[in-house]
Design a protein around this motif. Sequence first.
Motif, mmCIF file in Angstrom:
data_model
loop_
_atom_site.group_PDB
_atom_site.id
_atom_site.type_symbol
_atom_site.label_atom_id
_atom_site.label_comp_id
_atom_site.label_asym_id
_atom_site.label_seq_id
_atom_site.Cartn_x
_atom_site.Cartn_y
_atom_site.Cartn_z
ATOM 1 N N GLY A 92 0.819 -1.199 0.000
ATOM 2 C CA GLY A 92 0.000 0.000 0.000
ATOM 3 C C GLY A 92 0.853 1.249 0.000
ATOM 4 N N TYR A 93 1.907 1.262 0.829
ATOM 5 C CA TYR A 93 2.805 2.414 0.835
ATOM 6 C C TYR A 93 3.508 2.552 -0.510
ATOM 7 N N ALA A 94 3.990 1.439 -1.062
ATOM 8 C CA ALA A 94 4.730 1.494 -2.327
ATOM 9 C C ALA A 94 3.868 2.097 -3.438
ATOM 10 N N TRP A 95 2.595 1.730 -3.477
ATOM 11 C CA TRP A 95 1.700 2.294 -4.494
ATOM 12 C C TRP A 95 1.430 3.776 -4.223
ATOM 13 N N MET A 96 1.295 4.150 -2.958
ATOM 14 C CA MET A 96 1.029 5.562 -2.667
ATOM 15 C C MET A 96 2.271 6.407 -2.954
ATOM 16 N N ASP A 97 3.437 5.849 -2.736
ATOM 17 C CA ASP A 97 4.664 6.562 -3.080
ATOM 18 C C ASP A 97 4.711 6.813 -4.588
ATOM 19 N N LEU A 98 4.258 5.839 -5.364
ATOM 20 C CA LEU A 98 4.192 5.993 -6.814
ATOM 21 C C LEU A 98 3.152 7.050 -7.192
ATOM 22 N N ALA A 99 2.003 7.028 -6.516
ATOM 23 C CA ALA A 99 0.965 8.016 -6.798
ATOM 24 C C ALA A 99 1.444 9.432 -6.504
ATOM 25 N N ALA A 100 2.349 9.563 -5.534
ATOM 26 C CA ALA A 100 2.863 10.882 -5.142
ATOM 27 C C ALA A 100 4.072 11.298 -5.964
ATOM 28 N N GLU A 101 4.366 10.574 -7.035
ATOM 29 C CA GLU A 101 5.565 10.846 -7.833
ATOM 30 C C GLU A 101 5.606 12.280 -8.345
ATOM 31 N N ARG A 102 4.437 12.859 -8.656
ATOM 32 C CA ARG A 102 4.391 14.238 -9.164
ATOM 33 C C ARG A 102 4.136 15.247 -8.044
ATOM 34 N N MET A 103 4.199 14.783 -6.822
ATOM 35 C CA MET A 103 4.056 15.643 -5.650
ATOM 36 C C MET A 103 2.672 16.290 -5.554
ATOM 37 N N TYR A 104 1.630 15.598 -6.022
ATOM 38 C CA TYR A 104 0.278 16.097 -5.813
ATOM 39 C C TYR A 104 -0.008 16.058 -4.307
ATOM 40 N N PRO A 105 -0.431 17.165 -3.723
ATOM 41 C CA PRO A 105 -0.554 17.241 -2.262
ATOM 42 C C PRO A 105 -1.427 16.146 -1.658
ATOM 43 N N ASN A 106 -2.539 15.831 -2.320
ATOM 44 C CA ASN A 106 -3.446 14.810 -1.797
ATOM 45 C C ASN A 106 -2.726 13.500 -1.517
ATOM 46 N N PHE A 107 -1.871 13.121 -2.441
ATOM 47 C CA PHE A 107 -1.218 11.823 -2.352
ATOM 48 C C PHE A 107 0.037 11.877 -1.481
ATOM 49 N N VAL A 108 0.699 13.015 -1.455
ATOM 50 C CA VAL A 108 1.859 13.174 -0.568
ATOM 51 C C VAL A 108 1.425 13.064 0.892
ATOM 52 N N ILE A 109 0.298 13.679 1.215
ATOM 53 C CA ILE A 109 -0.214 13.606 2.589
ATOM 54 C C ILE A 109 -0.477 12.157 2.982
ATOM 55 N N LYS A 110 -1.128 11.429 2.093
ATOM 56 C CA LYS A 110 -1.420 10.020 2.374
ATOM 57 C C LYS A 110 -0.136 9.206 2.501
ATOM 58 N N ARG A 111 0.800 9.449 1.603
ATOM 59 C CA ARG A 111 2.053 8.701 1.648
ATOM 60 C C ARG A 111 2.764 8.884 2.984
ATOM 61 N N GLU A 112 2.853 10.125 3.439
ATOM 62 C CA GLU A 112 3.541 10.388 4.701
ATOM 63 C C GLU A 112 2.793 9.785 5.891
ATOM 64 N N ARG A 113 1.489 9.764 5.789
ATOM 65 C CA ARG A 113 0.694 9.137 6.856
ATOM 66 C C ARG A 113 0.961 7.641 6.909
#
Length: 242
Positions: A92-113
């Motif tokens: 789950g983290y690995a996929w969210m890290d990929l989703a945050a590749e472009r630094m979209y805030p929504n996904f960066v927040i989730k990744r860090e959580r």
Amino acid sequence: MLTAQPPPERAVYGNYIGEPGIPPEMLTSGFLSAHPDIRWRREGSYSYNRKEYDLAMDQFTRAARYADKPSQAMIAEMYWKGLGVPQDRELGYAWMDLAAERMYPNFVIKRERYWGLLDAGQQRNAIERGQQLLAEYGDDVAKPRLAKLMQRAKRETTGSHMGFVSGGLKITPMTGPLAGTGITMSPEEYYKPEFWNPQEYFASQDAEWGSPERGQVNVGELENVAPAQDETAPAPETTPEP
């Protein structure tokens, strides 16, 4: 669904929900076949809302192959919660890290959580497993995959999905939410670069999902600055002149 920030406003036509930034008359079967990122994300969202999680996972994964960051984030959420798949928080983290590749805030927040909820061993495993995902679904490979398909589809587009009115000056959608309404659009509108030019298409996604702008800051030479006088300090005592 992801709730780190409110969803964008979407136009609604009956039971049909529009796509942010794309006029509803654009969403014909021909357009969606040329934009599988949108097509499979939409189908995945419908399946997810019906709690058909196995089907949703397959559909989101199809969209993820074409650089669709929201779909990659939904896959992350499903692995994190164990929806339609065995729970796997490392993945789950690995996929969210990929989703945050472009630094979209929504996904960066989730990744860090997510990161904060993994122990040290899980963090190491998640990073290692993420390298395999990056090789298959990262922007370096997924963006060209979508660009190639979009460019080929544009060259091969015919009137079979749209229909043309007098003189071929207007396009009448024959599929999609506005089929049969009589609404027309010009070819210039349908073929706007933001929908068919890969570079402009991805730039419009960045604007839609809130990617922070990147700038440059120039720092000048260091200067010595006299310390500011403390206005709260008592005034120095003076000796009266004789």
